[in-house]
Structures are given as C-alpha cells and as structure tokens.
Design a protein around this motif. Structure first.
Motif, PDB file in Angstrom:
ATOM      1  N   ASN A   7     -67.272 -48.017  52.095  1.00 39.37           N
ATOM      2  CA  ASN A   7     -67.191 -47.923  50.632  1.00 39.37           C
ATOM      3  C   ASN A   7     -67.110 -46.476  50.168  1.00 39.37           C
ATOM      4  OD1 ASN A   7     -67.298 -50.640  49.671  1.00 39.37           O
ATOM      5  ND2 ASN A   7     -69.435 -50.736  50.287  1.00 39.37           N
ATOM      6  N   ALA A   8     -67.617 -45.558  50.996  1.00 36.53           N
ATOM      7  CA  ALA A   8     -67.648 -44.152  50.601  1.00 36.53           C
ATOM      8  C   ALA A   8     -66.378 -43.406  50.980  1.00 36.53           C
ATOM      9  CB  ALA A   8     -68.851 -43.465  51.254  1.00 36.53           C
ATOM     10  N   ALA A   9     -65.454 -44.083  51.653  1.00 41.10           N
ATOM     11  CA  ALA A   9     -64.220 -43.419  52.092  1.00 41.10           C
ATOM     12  C   ALA A   9     -63.355 -43.041  50.895  1.00 41.10           C
ATOM     13  CB  ALA A   9     -63.438 -44.335  53.023  1.00 41.10           C
ATOM     14  N   SER A  10     -62.490 -42.068  51.108  1.00 37.50           N
ATOM     15  CA  SER A  10     -61.607 -41.631  50.030  1.00 37.50           C
ATOM     16  C   SER A  10     -60.515 -42.662  49.760  1.00 37.50           C
ATOM     17  CB  SER A  10     -60.981 -40.286  50.392  1.00 37.50           C
ATOM     18  OG  SER A  10     -60.224 -40.394  51.580  1.00 37.50           O
ATOM     19  N   VAL A  11     -59.859 -42.499  48.636  1.00 34.56           N
ATOM     20  CA  VAL A  11     -58.764 -43.391  48.235  1.00 34.56           C
ATOM     21  C   VAL A  11     -57.478 -42.936  48.916  1.00 34.56           C
ATOM     22  CG1 VAL A  11     -57.408 -44.203  46.256  1.00 34.56           C
ATOM     23  CG2 VAL A  11     -59.892 -43.906  46.044  1.00 34.56           C
ATOM     24  N   HIS A  12     -56.723 -43.886  49.428  1.00 35.63           N
ATOM     25  CA  HIS A  12     -55.481 -43.553  50.121  1.00 35.63           C
ATOM     26  C   HIS A  12     -54.481 -42.920  49.144  1.00 35.63           C
ATOM     27  CE1 HIS A  12     -51.756 -44.093  52.421  1.00 35.63           C
ATOM     28  NE2 HIS A  12     -52.533 -44.166  53.482  1.00 35.63           N
ATOM     29  N   PRO A  13     -53.759 -41.895  49.551  1.00 36.71           N
ATOM     30  CA  PRO A  13     -52.809 -41.224  48.645  1.00 36.71           C
ATOM     31  C   PRO A  13     -51.786 -42.174  48.029  1.00 36.71           C
ATOM     32  CG  PRO A  13     -53.098 -39.932  50.641  1.00 36.71           C
ATOM     33  CD  PRO A  13     -53.833 -41.223  50.865  1.00 36.71           C
ATOM     34  N   ASN A  14     -51.360 -43.179  48.770  1.00 35.96           N
ATOM     35  CA  ASN A  14     -50.377 -44.124  48.223  1.00 35.96           C
ATOM     36  C   ASN A  14     -50.929 -44.881  47.027  1.00 35.96           C
ATOM     37  OD1 ASN A  14     -49.087 -43.257  50.532  1.00 35.96           O
ATOM     38  ND2 ASN A  14     -48.355 -45.289  51.125  1.00 35.96           N
ATOM     39  N   VAL A  15     -52.239 -45.119  47.042  1.00 33.79           N
ATOM     40  CA  VAL A  15     -52.860 -45.827  45.921  1.00 33.79           C
ATOM     41  C   VAL A  15     -52.841 -44.951  44.677  1.00 33.79           C
ATOM     42  CG1 VAL A  15     -55.037 -46.802  45.081  1.00 33.79           C
ATOM     43  CG2 VAL A  15     -54.274 -47.274  47.421  1.00 33.79           C
ATOM     44  N   TRP A  16     -53.208 -43.678  44.838  1.00 32.45           N
ATOM     45  CA  TRP A  16     -53.151 -42.765  43.690  1.00 32.45           C
ATOM     46  C   TRP A  16     -51.732 -42.690  43.119  1.00 32.45           C
ATOM     47  CZ3 TRP A  16     -57.359 -41.775  41.339  1.00 32.45           C
ATOM     48  CH2 TRP A  16     -58.545 -41.501  42.011  1.00 32.45           C
ATOM     49  N   GLU A  17     -50.751 -42.599  43.995  1.00 29.15           N
ATOM     50  CA  GLU A  17     -49.366 -42.480  43.546  1.00 29.15           C
ATOM     51  C   GLU A  17     -48.914 -43.751  42.832  1.00 29.15           C
ATOM     52  OE1 GLU A  17     -45.561 -40.925  42.866  1.00 29.15           O
ATOM     53  OE2 GLU A  17     -47.519 -40.021  43.278  1.00 29.15           O
ATOM     54  N   ALA A  18     -49.313 -44.896  43.337  1.00 31.60           N
ATOM     55  CA  ALA A  18     -48.938 -46.150  42.693  1.00 31.60           C
ATOM     56  C   ALA A  18     -49.552 -46.276  41.305  1.00 31.60           C
ATOM     57  CB  ALA A  18     -49.367 -47.330  43.565  1.00 31.60           C
ATOM     58  N   ARG A 235     -52.484 -53.712  35.118  1.00 37.02           N
ATOM     59  CA  ARG A 235     -51.408 -53.196  35.978  1.00 37.02           C
ATOM     60  C   ARG A 235     -51.918 -52.140  36.950  1.00 37.02           C
ATOM     61  NH1 ARG A 235     -50.849 -51.172  30.861  1.00 37.02           N
ATOM     62  NH2 ARG A 235     -50.552 -48.904  30.564  1.00 37.02           N
ATOM     63  N   TYR A 236     -52.994 -51.427  36.595  1.00 36.86           N
ATOM     64  CA  TYR A 236     -53.514 -50.409  37.496  1.00 36.86           C
ATOM     65  C   TYR A 236     -54.202 -51.036  38.706  1.00 36.86           C
ATOM     66  CZ  TYR A 236     -52.519 -47.145  33.733  1.00 36.86           C
ATOM     67  OH  TYR A 236     -51.888 -46.402  32.777  1.00 36.86           O
ATOM     68  N   LEU A 237     -54.819 -52.196  38.526  1.00 34.00           N
ATOM     69  CA  LEU A 237     -55.398 -52.905  39.660  1.00 34.00           C
ATOM     70  C   LEU A 237     -54.291 -53.494  40.531  1.00 34.00           C
ATOM     71  CD1 LEU A 237     -57.720 -52.921  37.364  1.00 34.00           C
ATOM     72  CD2 LEU A 237     -58.743 -54.692  38.795  1.00 34.00           C
ATOM     73  N   ALA A 238     -53.308 -54.111  39.889  1.00 32.09           N
ATOM     74  CA  ALA A 238     -52.193 -54.682  40.647  1.00 32.09           C
ATOM     75  C   ALA A 238     -51.454 -53.602  41.423  1.00 32.09           C
ATOM     76  CB  ALA A 238     -51.241 -55.405  39.705  1.00 32.09           C
ATOM     77  N   ALA A 239     -51.296 -52.424  40.821  1.00 34.77           N
ATOM     78  CA  ALA A 239     -50.590 -51.328  41.486  1.00 34.77           C
ATOM     79  C   ALA A 239     -51.304 -50.925  42.773  1.00 34.77           C
ATOM     80  CB  ALA A 239     -50.487 -50.131  40.547  1.00 34.77           C
ATOM     81  N   GLN A 240     -52.622 -50.918  42.752  1.00 38.05           N
ATOM     82  CA  GLN A 240     -53.375 -50.565  43.964  1.00 38.05           C
ATOM     83  C   GLN A 240     -53.112 -51.564  45.082  1.00 38.05           C
ATOM     84  OE1 GLN A 240     -57.604 -49.524  43.293  1.00 38.05           O
ATOM     85  NE2 GLN A 240     -57.128 -49.631  41.113  1.00 38.05           N
ATOM     86  N   ILE A 241     -53.106 -52.834  44.743  1.00 37.32           N
ATOM     87  CA  ILE A 241     -52.889 -53.874  45.753  1.00 37.32           C
ATOM     88  C   ILE A 241     -51.486 -53.771  46.330  1.00 37.32           C
ATOM     89  CG2 ILE A 241     -52.779 -56.362  46.123  1.00 37.32           C
ATOM     90  CD1 ILE A 241     -54.964 -56.606  43.922  1.00 37.32           C
ATOM     91  N   HIS A 242     -50.487 -53.580  45.458  1.00 36.19           N
ATOM     92  CA  HIS A 242     -49.113 -53.420  45.943  1.00 36.19           C
ATOM     93  C   HIS A 242     -49.005 -52.223  46.881  1.00 36.19           C
ATOM     94  CE1 HIS A 242     -46.966 -56.546  43.777  1.00 36.19           C
ATOM     95  NE2 HIS A 242     -47.568 -56.199  42.647  1.00 36.19           N
ATOM     96  N   ALA A 243     -49.660 -51.129  46.526  1.00 28.46           N
ATOM     97  CA  ALA A 243     -49.578 -49.927  47.353  1.00 28.46           C
ATOM     98  C   ALA A 243     -50.149 -50.176  48.745  1.00 28.46           C
ATOM     99  CB  ALA A 243     -50.332 -48.776  46.684  1.00 28.46           C
ATOM    100  N   MET A 244     -51.196 -50.983  48.829  1.00 25.90           N
ATOM    101  CA  MET A 244     -51.797 -51.282  50.122  1.00 25.90           C
ATOM    102  C   MET A 244     -50.936 -52.247  50.934  1.00 25.90           C
ATOM    103  SD  MET A 244     -54.633 -49.527  50.380  1.00 25.90           S
ATOM    104  CE  MET A 244     -55.699 -50.357  51.549  1.00 25.90           C
TER     105      MET A 244
END
Length: 331
Positions: A7-18, A235-244
């Motif tokens: 849970n403490a890991a950083s956010v993947h760059p693709n998620v930020w970009e999405a 859309r910001y939640l959906a964007a994270q899922i798509h990015a993953m």
C-alpha cells in the motif's frame, strides 16, 4: 529499505499520465467514456461478459460486492483470518446492514469445500439462526497463498449446491495471476464477483468490482451511490484502471513484486511460516533478530511475538531485496 506494505508503494508513472490525459471535460459520475469502456475491457480480460464498477478502496469493493449478494439477516462465510474479518473495521456489518460473518478455518488462510461445510452444515434451517447467503475467498490469501483452479471449481460446486453467492477478494489478485501464470479468467475461477485490486499494485485510488452476474451489478450501482462512492469525476478512477490494463502493466508489476519476494524467500529456509506464492513473507524471527534487521535499515511489521511480515511491491529495488536476503541469511 521499506518492506512494510505494498500500500505504501509509489504510483506507477502510466497511472499519473492517464489521469493527466483524463483531465478534460466529460460526463460526470460514471457516464464518461472511460468508465463506459471498462465492461468491454474486463470482459476481454476474463473471457466472459461482466460489468465493472470502480470504487476508491478495497474495503468498499469487498463490502459493496457482498452487499449485493447477502441480505441483512444473512451471513457470509469467510476465513477467520480474512481481511473482511480482521482488517476492515466492521465495514462488512455496516455495508451489509448487520449481516454476519461466519468464520471458517484452513491452512494458509484458505478455505476449501470441507471447511465451508464445517461452518454451514450445523446451521439449522429456521428463522432462529443466521442463514448463509454467500462465500468470500481471498486470492492471494492473507498469508500469500494462492487458490488453484481445481480448488475454485470445488468451492463453486458447493456454492451452487447450497444456493450461495461466491465473492473473491482480489486485493492481490495480480500477484496470484503472476504466480499461476494462467489467464485471468482461470485465476478468478467461476466467482460471481471479484474485487480486483490495483492500489497495492501501482494504482493510486481506484479499485474495480468485476461482476460476472450483471444482476448483482445493477443492485450494486444503487448501493455504491448510497454509500458515497459514486465519485463525480469518475473518469479519473477509470483512467487509472485502463492505465494498469494497457500493456498488462498490472501483471508485469505483480511479477516484479513476486520476484523480489522469491529472492528474499530463498534466504529464509525453515524460518518461513508459509510458502511464498505472492509478495508476502512471514518469517520466524526473534525480537533480537528483528532489531538487528531494523538497525541495518529494514522496515517491516512484527507478526506476533516471534515473527515478522515482509511485503514487496512493484517498485521494490533488486538491490534492496538482495540486501534483505543477505541480512536474513547472516542472522
């Protein structure tokens, strides 16, 4: 060198970009184009039709899925070490309006058909006792153990025999998929609903409830709103899922975490309390040994009086995993 929690890991760059790309006007709530595309993407991933709802937390995902299966006067069979029992602060009782958790036992925090029967068979079929309405299992379990397809098939057969819904808590579903190296549909098995975790695996604030029974999804949509989880900018939640999902980032991240755990496990030998099948290690260590490791810069949680838990993540550095393996070997 942190091994406290994924849970403490950083956010993947693709998620930020999405999320940045999603920062444009669109329909509110779940009416945006990204949310609308989730059903099709998850159906392709799991090889059968499904309906997908996003929520912000794994606790909400688990409880909203179960609330669609279980009436307030019913019960949910789960392992006595399950997250919904041990680590969700009474949220199942809150979301399910008083429904009861019926606790079973099993090695590695896993249930099998016999363990479930041991819970439900003594229950009289009358109004004086809570009747089971659903089963909840965890993939991978709270001790990092993974259900094989045959095990899931046996539990499904029992659920059908008794008329029970079947839910899977998949907070670390990706790690189980990486371990089994099987298609996602086989890792999930024939469940009715899956809480598909992303936050532990490089996401920021989005989890998916994947309903393979669309009737349950129709119920859960209303419960999600009532529970305060229908976010206006979904859309910001959906964007994270798509990015993953894009390029199977969810799977490659989990493989990285599992590989780091395997590196450490190789140095633990008989200290291991459970087989390492995902990204968690439970290791027998004395208080003095734990302090020695902390003095060398390693962070982790104690697990009772004589053990520790180490959790690797998608961004655990190879050199940190090797360093911890060496430090444990040298104790």
């Amino acid at each position: 060198m942190k091994f406290l929690s994924d849970n403490a890991a950083s956010v993947h760059p693709n998620v930020w970009e999405a999320m940045r790309k999603a920062d444009a006007p669109d329909s509110p709530y779940d009416g945006d184009s990204l949310s609308a595309e989730l059903d099709e993407r998850m159906s392709a991933l799991f090889g059968r039709e499904c309906a997908t709802l996003w929520v912000a937390t794994g606790t909400a995902a688990n409880c909203l899925a179960l609330a669609a299966m279980c009436q307030p006067h019913g019960g949910v069979v789960c392992h006595e070490e399950a997250h919904i029992e041990m680590d969700e602060g009474g949220a199942p009782g809150f979301y399910l309006h008083g429904a009861k958790l019926l606790l079973g036992q099993g090695e590695g925090a896993k249930l099998d058909a016999d363990a479930i029967r041991a819970v439900i068979d003594p229950i009289r079929d009358d109004v004086h006792q809570v009747q089971p309405h659903a089963i909840s299992i965890t993939q991978a379990s709270e001790y990092g153990r993974v259900y094989r397809p045959k095990e899931l098939t046996a539990i499904r057969a029992l659920a059908d025999e008794r008329g029970l819904g079947l839910h899977m808590d998949g907070a670390r579903f990706a790690n189980a998929a990486a371990f089994l190296d099987l298609p996602a549909g086989e890792v999930a098995g024939p469940v009715d609903a899956l809480s598909f975790g992303f936050v532990k695996n490089g996401g920021m604030s989005a989890e998916a409830i994947v309903f393979f029974d669309k009737g349950l999804a129709d119920v859960a949509k209303y419960r999600r709103k009532r529970a305060g989880h229908l976010q206006s900018k979904g859309r910001y939640l959906a964007a994270q899922i798509h990015a993953m999902l894009d390029g199977d980032v969810w799977l490659s991240n989990a493989r990285s975490a599992n590989a780091a755990a395997a590196e450490i496990a190789g140095a633990c030998g008989e200290r291991l309390m459970h087989a390492v099948e995902a990204n968690e290690l439970f290791v027998r260590l004395s208080a003095e040994e734990r302090e020695t490791l902390r003095g060398q810069g390693f962070e982790f949680y104690d697990w009772g009086a004589d053990a520790a838990r180490f959790v690797t993540a998608w961004n655990t550095r190879e050199e940190d995993a090797r360093a911890l393996a060496g430090a444990i070997a040298n104790l």
